[in-house]
Design a protein around this motif. Structure first.
Motif, PDB file in Angstrom:
ATOM      1  N   GLY A 157       1.693  -3.668  -5.967  1.00  0.00           N
ATOM      2  CA  GLY A 157       1.446  -2.508  -5.122  1.00  0.00           C
ATOM      3  C   GLY A 157       0.270  -1.709  -5.628  1.00  0.00           C
ATOM      4  O   GLY A 157      -0.060  -1.744  -6.816  1.00  0.00           O
ATOM      5  N   VAL A 158      -0.375  -0.991  -4.707  1.00  0.00           N
ATOM      6  CA  VAL A 158      -1.491  -0.116  -5.050  1.00  0.00           C
ATOM      7  C   VAL A 158      -1.202   1.259  -4.463  1.00  0.00           C
ATOM      8  O   VAL A 158      -0.878   1.388  -3.278  1.00  0.00           O
ATOM      9  CB  VAL A 158      -2.829  -0.658  -4.500  1.00  0.00           C
ATOM     10  CG1 VAL A 158      -3.962   0.302  -4.818  1.00  0.00           C
ATOM     11  CG2 VAL A 158      -3.122  -2.041  -5.064  1.00  0.00           C
ATOM     12  N   LEU A 163       0.867  -1.177   0.000  1.00  0.00           N
ATOM     13  CA  LEU A 163       0.000   0.000   0.000  1.00  0.00           C
ATOM     14  C   LEU A 163       0.900   1.221   0.000  1.00  0.00           C
ATOM     15  O   LEU A 163       1.725   1.403   0.902  1.00  0.00           O
ATOM     16  CB  LEU A 163      -0.920   0.014   1.220  1.00  0.00           C
ATOM     17  CG  LEU A 163      -1.812   1.255   1.338  1.00  0.00           C
ATOM     18  CD1 LEU A 163      -2.782   1.327   0.164  1.00  0.00           C
ATOM     19  CD2 LEU A 163      -2.567   1.268   2.657  1.00  0.00           C
ATOM     20  N   ILE A 164       0.752   2.070  -1.024  1.00  0.00           N
ATOM     21  CA  ILE A 164       1.648   3.202  -1.236  1.00  0.00           C
ATOM     22  C   ILE A 164       0.831   4.495  -1.234  1.00  0.00           C
ATOM     23  O   ILE A 164       0.286   4.891  -2.261  1.00  0.00           O
ATOM     24  CB  ILE A 164       2.421   3.053  -2.568  1.00  0.00           C
ATOM     25  CG1 ILE A 164       3.098   1.676  -2.648  1.00  0.00           C
ATOM     26  CG2 ILE A 164       3.446   4.176  -2.717  1.00  0.00           C
ATOM     27  CD1 ILE A 164       3.759   1.386  -3.980  1.00  0.00           C
ATOM     28  N   VAL A 171       7.260  -0.457 -11.604  1.00  0.00           N
ATOM     29  CA  VAL A 171       6.640   0.267 -12.712  1.00  0.00           C
ATOM     30  C   VAL A 171       5.302   0.814 -12.222  1.00  0.00           C
ATOM     31  O   VAL A 171       4.489   0.078 -11.670  1.00  0.00           O
ATOM     32  CB  VAL A 171       6.418  -0.647 -13.934  1.00  0.00           C
ATOM     33  CG1 VAL A 171       5.701   0.120 -15.046  1.00  0.00           C
ATOM     34  CG2 VAL A 171       7.746  -1.193 -14.426  1.00  0.00           C
ATOM     35  N   TYR A 172       5.086   2.102 -12.408  1.00  0.00           N
ATOM     36  CA  TYR A 172       3.849   2.763 -12.001  1.00  0.00           C
ATOM     37  C   TYR A 172       2.858   2.669 -13.161  1.00  0.00           C
ATOM     38  O   TYR A 172       3.016   3.327 -14.178  1.00  0.00           O
ATOM     39  CB  TYR A 172       4.158   4.222 -11.663  1.00  0.00           C
ATOM     40  CG  TYR A 172       3.056   5.008 -10.994  1.00  0.00           C
ATOM     41  CD1 TYR A 172       1.738   4.963 -11.429  1.00  0.00           C
ATOM     42  CD2 TYR A 172       3.341   5.841  -9.915  1.00  0.00           C
ATOM     43  CE1 TYR A 172       0.747   5.705 -10.816  1.00  0.00           C
ATOM     44  CE2 TYR A 172       2.359   6.584  -9.285  1.00  0.00           C
ATOM     45  CZ  TYR A 172       1.064   6.513  -9.752  1.00  0.00           C
ATOM     46  OH  TYR A 172       0.076   7.252  -9.136  1.00  0.00           O
ATOM     47  N   CYS A 173       1.840   1.842 -12.998  1.00  0.00           N
ATOM     48  CA  CYS A 173       0.817   1.652 -14.026  1.00  0.00           C
ATOM     49  C   CYS A 173      -0.334   2.621 -13.785  1.00  0.00           C
ATOM     50  O   CYS A 173      -0.955   2.597 -12.711  1.00  0.00           O
ATOM     51  CB  CYS A 173       0.296   0.219 -14.007  1.00  0.00           C
ATOM     52  SG  CYS A 173       1.559  -1.032 -14.304  1.00  0.00           S
ATOM     53  N   SER A 196       7.896  -6.692 -17.472  1.00  0.00           N
ATOM     54  CA  SER A 196       8.720  -6.055 -16.434  1.00  0.00           C
ATOM     55  C   SER A 196       9.481  -7.076 -15.596  1.00  0.00           C
ATOM     56  O   SER A 196       8.937  -8.115 -15.217  1.00  0.00           O
ATOM     57  CB  SER A 196       7.829  -5.211 -15.518  1.00  0.00           C
ATOM     58  OG  SER A 196       8.584  -4.642 -14.481  1.00  0.00           O
ATOM     59  N   SER A 197      10.713  -6.736 -15.275  1.00  0.00           N
ATOM     60  CA  SER A 197      11.513  -7.572 -14.373  1.00  0.00           C
ATOM     61  C   SER A 197      11.445  -7.067 -12.935  1.00  0.00           C
ATOM     62  O   SER A 197      12.042  -7.648 -12.039  1.00  0.00           O
ATOM     63  CB  SER A 197      12.974  -7.587 -14.833  1.00  0.00           C
ATOM     64  OG  SER A 197      13.513  -6.277 -14.814  1.00  0.00           O
ATOM     65  N   VAL A 198      10.716  -5.966 -12.720  1.00  0.00           N
ATOM     66  CA  VAL A 198      10.539  -5.413 -11.371  1.00  0.00           C
ATOM     67  C   VAL A 198       9.045  -5.424 -11.049  1.00  0.00           C
ATOM     68  O   VAL A 198       8.205  -5.617 -11.934  1.00  0.00           O
ATOM     69  CB  VAL A 198      11.110  -3.981 -11.273  1.00  0.00           C
ATOM     70  CG1 VAL A 198      12.609  -3.986 -11.517  1.00  0.00           C
ATOM     71  CG2 VAL A 198      10.405  -3.032 -12.225  1.00  0.00           C
ATOM     72  N   PRO A 199       8.671  -5.232  -9.776  1.00  0.00           N
ATOM     73  CA  PRO A 199       7.248  -5.217  -9.424  1.00  0.00           C
ATOM     74  C   PRO A 199       6.482  -4.144 -10.188  1.00  0.00           C
ATOM     75  O   PRO A 199       7.063  -3.180 -10.702  1.00  0.00           O
ATOM     76  CB  PRO A 199       7.261  -4.925  -7.920  1.00  0.00           C
ATOM     77  CG  PRO A 199       8.607  -5.372  -7.454  1.00  0.00           C
ATOM     78  CD  PRO A 199       9.541  -5.097  -8.590  1.00  0.00           C
ATOM     79  N   ILE A 200       5.167  -4.302 -10.246  1.00  0.00           N
ATOM     80  CA  ILE A 200       4.312  -3.280 -10.839  1.00  0.00           C
ATOM     81  C   ILE A 200       3.307  -2.820  -9.780  1.00  0.00           C
ATOM     82  O   ILE A 200       2.886  -3.587  -8.925  1.00  0.00           O
ATOM     83  CB  ILE A 200       3.588  -3.770 -12.104  1.00  0.00           C
ATOM     84  CG1 ILE A 200       2.501  -4.809 -11.779  1.00  0.00           C
ATOM     85  CG2 ILE A 200       4.582  -4.334 -13.119  1.00  0.00           C
ATOM     86  CD1 ILE A 200       1.588  -5.131 -12.966  1.00  0.00           C
ATOM     87  N   ALA A 201       2.981  -1.535  -9.841  1.00  0.00           N
ATOM     88  CA  ALA A 201       1.994  -0.958  -8.928  1.00  0.00           C
ATOM     89  C   ALA A 201       1.027  -0.121  -9.743  1.00  0.00           C
ATOM     90  O   ALA A 201       1.391   0.437 -10.784  1.00  0.00           O
ATOM     91  CB  ALA A 201       2.673  -0.103  -7.864  1.00  0.00           C
TER      92      ALA A 201
END
Length: 268
Positions: free
Chosen positions: A228-229, A19-20, A173-175, A203-208
């Motif tokens: 992440g959200v 949670l961001i 990555v910020y979606c 992506s090789s990193v998390p997505i949010a």
């Protein structure tokens, strides 16, 4: 290892989604911003976005625009926002910090002095919404030198640019969930699930995911599809509604509790 990477690795082991929260620094003042962030961490926030007030916030809707205006009336500067990182660490805040700012203040500050100050205040990531990948080479190179993650944004209209954007991504990555500016929404872009699947596979990193998420139901809708959200306007609006309480020491704790309860409700 960067603190953002550590946090996502920790959450992955727990099978949890980050949670961001986003907050506007200096709304209503720096001291209260410190109290708000300590409250958000206690309520379950995993990472904090520190929004730098800006006079021409192209990506922000009316709620965050009003917060920026209130902060700018108190002469909050980019330096104030960066130095807040060091203040938060001194106050015991441990979660990763991300600075959200437009490029012009960085350019006016000077790139290397900017990165020196960001690093010395233990800020782990940068989001610069008006800096496209085609023009971010110098910033990205410095970010890598300082181990500060430059977090890119991708939108449902990014199409073939998704692979180019994600291949350089650090942190996450910020979606963008919806077209247009930030703000609370009842619905999201058609095909959002397919869009997230495309980004995740590239992506090789998390997505949010962010832009428009404002309730526990909406957070839950994306858990499992994202790592992440991000919630901004709904939290900034809750702060705005609590301003009369925050302005009086006798009622300040009540105002902070309202903000903390809302964030805890998002976490579920």
């Amino acid at each position: 290892m960067n603190l953002i990477d550590q946090k996502f690795a920790e959450l992955k082991e727990q099978n949890n989604t980050a949670l961001i929260p986003f907050i506007s620094v200096g709304d209503p003042n720096i001291a209260t911003t410190v109290d708000i962030i300590k409250t958000l961490e206690a309520a379950g926030a995993d990472i904090i976005e520190l929004g730098v007030p800006y006079s021409d916030p192209l990506a922000d809707g009316p709620v965050i625009q009003r917060a920026s205006e209130r902060a700018l009336q108190h002469n909050i500067t980019l330096t104030d926002c960066i130095n807040l990182g060091g203040t938060l660490r001194a106050e015991g805040v441990k979660i990763p910090l991300i600075l959200f700012t437009y490029f012009n203040p960085i350019f006016q500050f000077g790139l290397r002095p900017f990165f020196d100050l960001v690093k010395s205040n233990d800020i782990s990531g940068l989001i610069i919404p008006d800096l496209p990948i085609e023009e971010d080479g110098e910033v990205r190179e410095l970010a890598q030198q300082y181990n500060i993650h430059l977090i890119p944004l991708v939108a449902p209209t990014s199409d073939e640019r998704v692979i180019r954007i994600t291949q350089h991504a650090k942190g996450f990555v910020y979606c963008v969930s919806s077209l247009g500016v930030t703000g609370e929404r009842a619905t999201f872009h058609t095909g959002i699930d397919e869009f997230l699947a495309v980004v995740k596979s590239a992506s090789s990193v998390p997505i949010a995911i962010g832009f428009g998420i404002s309730s526990r139901e909406q957070v839950a809708r994306f858990e499992g599809k994202c790592d992440g959200v991000i919630v901004g306007s709904a939290i900034v609006r809750t702060i705005e509604n609590s301003l009369p309480l925050l302005a009086d020491e006798a009622t300040k704790q009540e105002g902070l509790k309202q903000i903390g309860d809302f964030v805890a409700s998002l976490k579920g």
